[in-house]
Design a protein around this motif. Sequence first.
Motif, PDB file in Angstrom:
ATOM      1  N   ASP A  77       0.805  -1.219   0.000  1.00 28.89           N
ATOM      2  CA  ASP A  77       0.000   0.000   0.000  1.00 28.89           C
ATOM      3  C   ASP A  77       0.841   1.273   0.000  1.00 28.89           C
ATOM      4  N   GLY A  78       2.071   1.181  -0.446  1.00 24.04           N
ATOM      5  CA  GLY A  78       2.911   2.373  -0.554  1.00 24.04           C
ATOM      6  C   GLY A  78       3.383   2.528  -1.984  1.00 24.04           C
ATOM      7  N   PRO A  79       4.297   3.450  -2.232  1.00 22.94           N
ATOM      8  CA  PRO A  79       4.821   3.624  -3.591  1.00 22.94           C
ATOM      9  C   PRO A  79       5.606   2.391  -4.034  1.00 22.94           C
ATOM     10  N   LEU A  80       5.402   2.001  -5.302  1.00 20.85           N
ATOM     11  CA  LEU A  80       6.002   0.771  -5.809  1.00 20.85           C
ATOM     12  C   LEU A  80       6.736   1.001  -7.124  1.00 20.85           C
ATOM     13  N   ALA A  81       7.774   0.214  -7.330  1.00 26.12           N
ATOM     14  CA  ALA A  81       8.456   0.129  -8.622  1.00 26.12           C
ATOM     15  C   ALA A  81       8.136  -1.252  -9.181  1.00 26.12           C
ATOM     16  N   VAL A  82       7.902  -1.338 -10.483  1.00 27.18           N
ATOM     17  CA  VAL A  82       7.460  -2.587 -11.091  1.00 27.18           C
ATOM     18  C   VAL A  82       8.238  -2.869 -12.373  1.00 27.18           C
ATOM     19  N   SER A  83       8.479  -4.140 -12.613  1.00 29.60           N
ATOM     20  CA  SER A  83       9.067  -4.618 -13.861  1.00 29.60           C
ATOM     21  C   SER A  83       8.084  -5.613 -14.469  1.00 29.60           C
ATOM     22  N   MET A  84       7.841  -5.510 -15.775  1.00 35.27           N
ATOM     23  CA  MET A  84       6.990  -6.465 -16.490  1.00 35.27           C
ATOM     24  C   MET A  84       7.655  -6.793 -17.820  1.00 35.27           C
ATOM     25  N   VAL A  85       7.957  -8.077 -18.014  1.00 31.93           N
ATOM     26  CA  VAL A  85       8.537  -8.546 -19.269  1.00 31.93           C
ATOM     27  C   VAL A  85       7.539  -9.528 -19.880  1.00 31.93           C
ATOM     28  N   PHE A  86       6.948  -9.132 -21.001  1.00 31.12           N
ATOM     29  CA  PHE A  86       5.931  -9.934 -21.680  1.00 31.12           C
ATOM     30  C   PHE A  86       6.583 -10.793 -22.761  1.00 31.12           C
ATOM     31  N   THR A  87       6.167 -12.053 -22.828  1.00 30.88           N
ATOM     32  CA  THR A  87       6.697 -12.983 -23.822  1.00 30.88           C
ATOM     33  C   THR A  87       5.574 -13.441 -24.748  1.00 30.88           C
ATOM     34  N   PHE A  88       5.868 -13.448 -26.050  1.00 32.17           N
ATOM     35  CA  PHE A  88       4.907 -13.868 -27.067  1.00 32.17           C
ATOM     36  C   PHE A  88       5.504 -14.966 -27.937  1.00 32.17           C
ATOM     37  N   ASP A  89       4.641 -15.824 -28.501  1.00 31.84           N
ATOM     38  CA  ASP A  89       5.089 -16.801 -29.483  1.00 31.84           C
ATOM     39  C   ASP A  89       5.526 -16.074 -30.744  1.00 31.84           C
ATOM     40  N   ARG A  90       6.485 -16.653 -31.427  1.00 31.07           N
ATOM     41  CA  ARG A  90       6.917 -16.097 -32.703  1.00 31.07           C
ATOM     42  C   ARG A  90       5.915 -16.488 -33.793  1.00 31.07           C
ATOM     43  N   PRO A  91       5.699 -15.600 -34.760  1.00 29.73           N
ATOM     44  CA  PRO A  91       4.867 -15.963 -35.907  1.00 29.73           C
ATOM     45  C   PRO A  91       5.573 -17.041 -36.742  1.00 29.73           C
ATOM     46  N   LYS A  92       4.805 -17.849 -37.449  1.00 29.62           N
ATOM     47  CA  LYS A  92       5.381 -18.910 -38.282  1.00 29.62           C
ATOM     48  C   LYS A  92       6.320 -18.343 -39.343  1.00 29.62           C
ATOM     49  N   GLY A  93       6.066 -17.124 -39.788  1.00 26.50           N
ATOM     50  CA  GLY A  93       6.902 -16.497 -40.808  1.00 26.50           C
ATOM     51  C   GLY A  93       8.323 -16.200 -40.344  1.00 26.50           C
ATOM     52  N   HIS A  94       8.604 -16.311 -39.045  1.00 28.35           N
ATOM     53  CA  HIS A  94       9.955 -16.090 -38.541  1.00 28.35           C
ATOM     54  C   HIS A  94      10.850 -17.311 -38.762  1.00 28.35           C
TER      55      HIS A  94
END
Length: 178
Positions: A77-94
């Motif tokens: 309930d106080g000030p926060l620092a956050v990290s978010m690293v999102f991962t996605f599947d590669r498209p077939k064209g890669h």
Amino acid sequence: MTTLLNVETPAAEAAGVRPEPAITITAFGLPAPQGSKRHIGRGVMVESSKKVKPWRQDVKHAALDITEAHGDWTVLDGPLAVSMVFTFDRPKGHYRTGRNAHLLRDAAPPRPAGMPDLSKLVRSTEDALTGVVWKDDARVVEYVRLGKWYAGTTAADVLTVPGCVIRVWPLDEAVNAR
């Protein structure tokens, strides 16, 4: 303007960011952006994207699993620092074709530069953590790291399947009062 801090620098220490996060959550599932809402009548609004609700549930369940494992977890309930690293599947064209279909093309990028919008991914993920990790997403005052990556990329916190690694640091309020 959002501030990005490297948690291992003197500037991060001066801002009150501790090296170890208070909590690290790994949520598996397809990250979905918080989109626009659609009015369906009588003051009722619904999400335009059908993918947002499952993503929020994936994040919330992952957070609940971690907070329950902590045993004595108290919602932050106080000030926060956050990290978010999102991962996605590669498209077939890669990928190459034929017998080399398991190999990436030389020109395959390590990061998705198109949809979905990173800021909308953050919004949906923050909303899912409200009431479980933090009292309100308004408590997030700094981002240490935000990013979108393709699965299997060798960067820190990138998963081998779609999902997100979330780290949260409480900021030292005494340091921030300066």
